[in-house]
Design an enzyme around this catalytic site. Structure first.
Site, short mmCIF file in Angstrom:
data_model
loop_
_atom_site.label_atom_id
_atom_site.label_comp_id
_atom_site.label_asym_id
_atom_site.label_seq_id
_atom_site.Cartn_x
_atom_site.Cartn_y
_atom_site.Cartn_z
N HIS A 107 70.64 -24.54 -9.55
CA HIS A 107 71.91 -24.87 -10.19
C HIS A 107 72.90 -23.71 -10.20
O HIS A 107 74.09 -23.92 -10.40
CB HIS A 107 71.67 -25.40 -11.62
CG HIS A 107 71.33 -24.34 -12.64
ND1 HIS A 107 70.04 -24.08 -13.04
CD2 HIS A 107 72.12 -23.49 -13.34
CE1 HIS A 107 70.06 -23.13 -13.95
NE2 HIS A 107 71.31 -22.74 -14.16
N ASP A 137 64.42 -26.64 -9.40
CA ASP A 137 65.54 -25.74 -9.71
C ASP A 137 65.32 -24.34 -9.13
O ASP A 137 65.61 -23.33 -9.78
CB ASP A 137 65.78 -25.66 -11.21
CG ASP A 137 67.16 -25.09 -11.56
OD1 ASP A 137 68.06 -25.15 -10.69
OD2 ASP A 137 67.33 -24.58 -12.68
N GLY A 208 74.13 -17.25 -17.76
CA GLY A 208 74.18 -16.06 -16.92
C GLY A 208 72.81 -15.47 -16.68
O GLY A 208 72.59 -14.76 -15.70
N ASN A 209 71.85 -15.77 -17.58
CA ASN A 209 70.46 -15.36 -17.38
C ASN A 209 69.75 -16.23 -16.35
O ASN A 209 68.70 -15.87 -15.83
CB ASN A 209 69.66 -15.43 -18.68
CG ASN A 209 69.75 -14.17 -19.52
OD1 ASN A 209 70.28 -14.18 -20.62
ND2 ASN A 209 69.24 -13.06 -18.99
N SER A 210 70.31 -17.41 -16.07
CA SER A 210 69.66 -18.36 -15.17
C SER A 210 69.35 -17.71 -13.83
O SER A 210 70.22 -17.10 -13.20
CB SER A 210 70.55 -19.58 -14.95
OG SER A 210 70.67 -20.33 -16.12
N LEU A 265 51.35 -40.00 -6.03
CA LEU A 265 50.23 -40.83 -6.44
C LEU A 265 50.61 -42.30 -6.45
O LEU A 265 49.79 -43.17 -6.18
CB LEU A 265 49.74 -40.39 -7.81
CG LEU A 265 48.36 -40.87 -8.27
CD1 LEU A 265 47.29 -40.47 -7.27
CD2 LEU A 265 48.04 -40.29 -9.65
N GLY A 266 51.87 -42.58 -6.78
CA GLY A 266 52.33 -43.96 -6.79
C GLY A 266 51.97 -44.72 -8.05
O GLY A 266 51.53 -45.87 -8.00
N VAL A 267 52.17 -44.05 -9.20
CA VAL A 267 51.92 -44.72 -10.48
C VAL A 267 53.06 -44.41 -11.44
O VAL A 267 53.78 -43.43 -11.29
CB VAL A 267 50.60 -44.25 -11.14
CG1 VAL A 267 49.40 -44.68 -10.32
CG2 VAL A 267 50.59 -42.74 -11.36
N ILE A 269 53.46 -43.65 -15.43
CA ILE A 269 52.54 -43.20 -16.48
C ILE A 269 53.26 -43.02 -17.80
O ILE A 269 54.49 -42.91 -17.85
CB ILE A 269 51.84 -41.89 -16.08
CG1 ILE A 269 52.89 -40.82 -15.73
CG2 ILE A 269 50.87 -42.11 -14.94
CD1 ILE A 269 52.32 -39.46 -15.41
#
EC number: 3.4.21.107
Length: 468
Positions: A107, A137, A208-210, A265-267, A269
């Protein structure tokens, strides 16, 4: 006598203070060793008005920058175009190789037309975006330089809650700012981070820490500072970092394949609460409850069913549903994974061949709509027709629609959940999604409505009331 007592007390408190002070960590050497590898990242983006569709009154040159938006609002008006302008943003990053590779957040550099990296020695270098991954990210940059200072990569799995950690970054544009705290929790699942088991800390992290590094007490990077939880936009004691092993997995895939692939996995949950745990004969709530099995997906092919509770994946215990997607995501495609489930109160082991997460739906692990999906309606839910396989799994011979998604609102407040099968509304039988849509459009407002759903094979009545 009094003097002797006074000096005795003074010596006692001085000794206690010295002992307490000796137990506090000293970060000075760590900062000296690693500070040079932490960089400031500034980006330039083109900003345009989404309503730009016509001529505009030009902004006078003498209007101060801070008054430009006010001028646009009152003199250009909505629907009038405005000239694209450049905006700037600041973030942090750190160098991971001496030949110029560095890490930051997706980002921070997303949609940037120019990325400038400023080193501690005041050099400013133009960076190239090698690749980034929105789901985690993480972004990988490259600058044209040699013999750069680098950080040492640590092992986040060895972090312990309560351990001291340190961050270096550029909060609010203040270069090389150092803050420290402790690890508050590990494996946190956030709504927009399905594939990241975040490290939670109380380190002061601000805008700014990102993208900056999170160090352990050995001076090794264990995470990338990514998010804060705040109602004010500033530090409130809840900061979240991406584990560095997750980030380095992204780096390796970007370098080798130019993109990031994830296991699937196709679930669908959800968490197991106390009431559900009791209904499944479990001694305590844990695991990931399978509310939906995607037709044709890896889970269906392996025999997973709606109502199964995944309690272990490839030897890793699954305590909450949020722990499963990161484990599945980093599993190599086509590798067989050992899944331990609870079905009908008994544990079973199932082998699942992990598939490739569909590119068009990065949230497919937890939410995978079918072609028959309807639009969001006045109840705030998405339903779909049941396939023959789903009917067989749920033991529903006819009628009913499958709840795929529940937004905030009436249905959620009533307790309707993804994976529920709606069988009846008031006295009307629901045969399919078209029938469902027709019925709910005619429901009266401000009157209690009974809805019969099937959940995990058990029928249950719920009630809701539609506001005017």
């Amino acid at each position: 006598m009094l003097n002797r007592l006074f000096f005795g007390v003074l010596i006692y408190y001085a000794s206690a203070f010295a002992a307490a002070h000796a137990q506090l960590p000293d970060f000075t050497e760590m900062v000296k060793t690693n500070g040079d590898a932490v960089v400031n990242i500034s980006t330039t983006q083109k900003s345009t008005d989404p309503q730009a569709d016509g001529d505009q009154q030009p902004i006078p040159q003498d209007v101060p920058p801070e008054m430009e938006e006010l001028f646009r609002r009152f003199f250009q008006g909505p629907g009038r175009g405005y000239t694209p302008r450049e905006t700037n943003s600041l973030g942090s990053g750190f160098i991971i190789s001496r030949d110029g590779y560095l890490l930051t957040n997706h980002h921070v550099v997303n949609n940037a037309s120019e990325i400038v990296v400023k080193l501690k020695d005041r050099r400013e270098l133009i960076a190239k975006l090698i690749g980034s991954d929105e789901s985690t990210d993480v972004a990988l940059l490259k600058v044209d330089a040699k013999d750069l200072p680098v950080v040492e990569i640590g092992a986040p799995e060895q972090l312990q809650v309560g351990e001291w950690v340190l961050a270096i970054g550029t909060p609010f544009g203040f270069d090389q700012s150092v803050t420290a705290g402790i690890v508050s929790a590990k494996g946190r699942s956030l709504p927009d981070g399905n594939y990241v088991p975040f490290i939670q800390t109380d380190v002061a992290i601000n805008p700014g820490n990102s993208g900056g590094p999170l160090f352990n007490m050995q001076g090794k990077v264990v995470g990338i500072n990514s998010q804060i939880y705040s109602r004010s936009g500033g530090y409130m004691g809840l900061s979240f970092a991406i584990p560095i092993d997750v980030a380095m997995n992204v780096v390796e895939q970007i370098k080798s394949k130019g993109k990031v692939s994830r296991g699937w996995l196709g679930v669908q949950i959800q968490d197991v609460n106390r009431q559900l745990a009791e209904s499944f004969g479990m001694d305590r709530p844990h695991g990931a409850l399978v509310a939906k099995v995607v037709p044709g997906g890896p889970a269906e092919k392996a025999g997973l069913q709606i109502g199964d509770i995944i309690v272990e994946f490839n030897g890793h215990v699954i305590e909450t549903s949020g722990e499963l997607p990161p484990r599945v995501g980093v599993t190599p495609i086509d590798e067989k994974a050992k899944v331990k489930i609870i079905r009908h109160g008994e544990q079973q082991d199932i082998s699942v061949k992990i598939g490739l997460l569909p590119a068009q739906n990065t949230a497919a692990l937890s939410n995978a709509p079918t072609a028959a999906e309807t639009q969001i309606n006045r109840l705030g839910i998405v339903v779909a027709d049941l396939t023959s396989e789903q009917r067989q799994q749920a033991q529903v011979e006819k009628n009913g629609v499958l709840v795929q998604k529940v937004n905030k609102g009436i249905a959620l407040d009533a307790g309707i959940q993804p994976g529920d099968i709606i069988l009846r509304i008031q006295n009307t039988v629901i045969r399919d999604s078209a029938d469902f849509n027709s019925v709910i459009t005619k429901l009266p407002a401000e009157k209690s409505i009974a809805v019969l759903v099937q959940r995990n094979g058990n029928p249950v009545f719920l009630a809701f009331k539609i506001d005017k």
